[in-house]
Design an enzyme around this catalytic site. Sequence first.
Site, short mmCIF file in Angstrom:
data_model
loop_
_atom_site.label_atom_id
_atom_site.label_comp_id
_atom_site.label_asym_id
_atom_site.label_seq_id
_atom_site.Cartn_x
_atom_site.Cartn_y
_atom_site.Cartn_z
CD GLU A 104 -18.87 22.77 -51.30
OE1 GLU A 104 -18.00 23.55 -50.18
OE2 GLU A 104 -19.55 23.53 -50.71
CG ASP A 105 -16.28 23.74 -46.76
OD1 ASP A 105 -17.20 23.00 -47.41
OD2 ASP A 105 -16.89 24.32 -45.54
CG ASP A 108 -23.33 17.66 -44.16
OD1 ASP A 108 -22.88 16.61 -43.38
OD2 ASP A 108 -24.09 17.99 -43.53
CG PHE A 157 -19.75 20.38 -36.94
CD1 PHE A 157 -21.08 20.64 -37.74
CD2 PHE A 157 -19.13 21.40 -36.08
CE1 PHE A 157 -20.92 21.68 -38.05
CE2 PHE A 157 -19.02 22.55 -36.67
CZ PHE A 157 -20.08 23.15 -37.98
NE ARG A 170 -14.55 31.51 -41.58
CZ ARG A 170 -15.93 30.01 -42.41
NH1 ARG A 170 -15.00 29.25 -42.72
NH2 ARG A 170 -16.96 30.78 -42.32
P1 5GP Z 1 -24.39 20.61 -47.16
O1 5GP Z 1 -24.77 21.59 -47.93
O2 5GP Z 1 -23.60 19.60 -48.66
O3 5GP Z 1 -25.30 19.92 -46.63
O4 5GP Z 1 -23.50 21.65 -46.80
C1 5GP Z 1 -22.34 22.08 -47.39
C2 5GP Z 1 -21.91 22.96 -45.85
O5 5GP Z 1 -22.35 23.03 -45.10
C3 5GP Z 1 -20.31 23.04 -46.13
O6 5GP Z 1 -19.59 24.12 -47.21
C4 5GP Z 1 -19.97 23.69 -44.85
O7 5GP Z 1 -19.71 25.19 -45.07
C5 5GP Z 1 -21.26 23.64 -44.43
N1 5GP Z 1 -19.91 21.47 -43.66
C6 5GP Z 1 -21.37 20.68 -43.77
N2 5GP Z 1 -20.59 20.12 -42.77
C7 5GP Z 1 -19.97 20.85 -42.44
C8 5GP Z 1 -19.18 20.71 -40.72
O8 5GP Z 1 -18.88 19.17 -39.68
N3 5GP Z 1 -18.11 21.55 -40.36
C9 5GP Z 1 -18.24 22.34 -40.52
N4 5GP Z 1 -17.70 23.69 -40.65
N5 5GP Z 1 -18.60 22.35 -42.12
C10 5GP Z 1 -19.69 22.04 -42.36
#
Ligand code: 5GP
Length: 182
Positions: A104-105, A108, A157, A170
């Site tokens: 995963e990147d 959050d 963010f 990206r």
């Molecule tokens: P979650 O479901 O944990 O809230 O979010 C996961 C996805 O939200 C990540 O895989 C990513 O694509 C996006 N995301 C969450 N925080 C960030 C951030 O700070 N920057 C970006 N570009 N995407 C984020």
Amino acid sequence: MINEDSQKPEIYISSEEIQQAAVRCADAVNHFLEDKSGGVVLVCVLKGAIFFFSDVLKHLSQIKDCELDVCRVKSYENDSSTGRIEVLLDCKAAVEGKHVVLFEDIVDTGLTLDFLRAHFEKRGVASLMVCTLLDKPSRRKVSVDVEFAAITVPDKFLVGYGLDYNQKYRLLNDICVLTNSQ
Ligand code: 5GP
């Protein structure tokens, strides 16, 4: 919502730090796979983890019997989580009875990972290891297991190194915050 016209990316995590994180992640994956027998599937969660995935792969030592695959889910619109997870592309590999490592990147709210863990467990994986480059624990809405998180970040963010804002930024080598240039 971010006003894109007045934003410029400012380095928050340098490409050198990211490369060190990729090596640490590969060490953890090598360790995880050490005592595993049977097939291994390494899965990149598109699109954000694509650079991290390929950088970690370069440092893996257990490369026999490893299959690579991708999956794609969507939960974000612009810079906020919708809370609804949509599978845009499912992993095509037969993962039943295999050891799966998911890349995963960023974790959050945890909703995407919570969904993905349940999804892969339902498909009968022998074991699951989740590796994320970035972890934003202050934003969690659900408690979710993350076996390896390389870098903990605050509630900002971030863009670059695979992470986008509306498909932009990206391709930056560093991870950046968007700061107001006006
Ligand atoms: P979650 O479901 O944990 O809230 O979010 C996961 C996805 O939200 C990540 O895989 C990513 O694509 C996006 N995301 C969450 N925080 C960030 C951030 O700070 N920057 C970006 N570009 N995407 C984020």
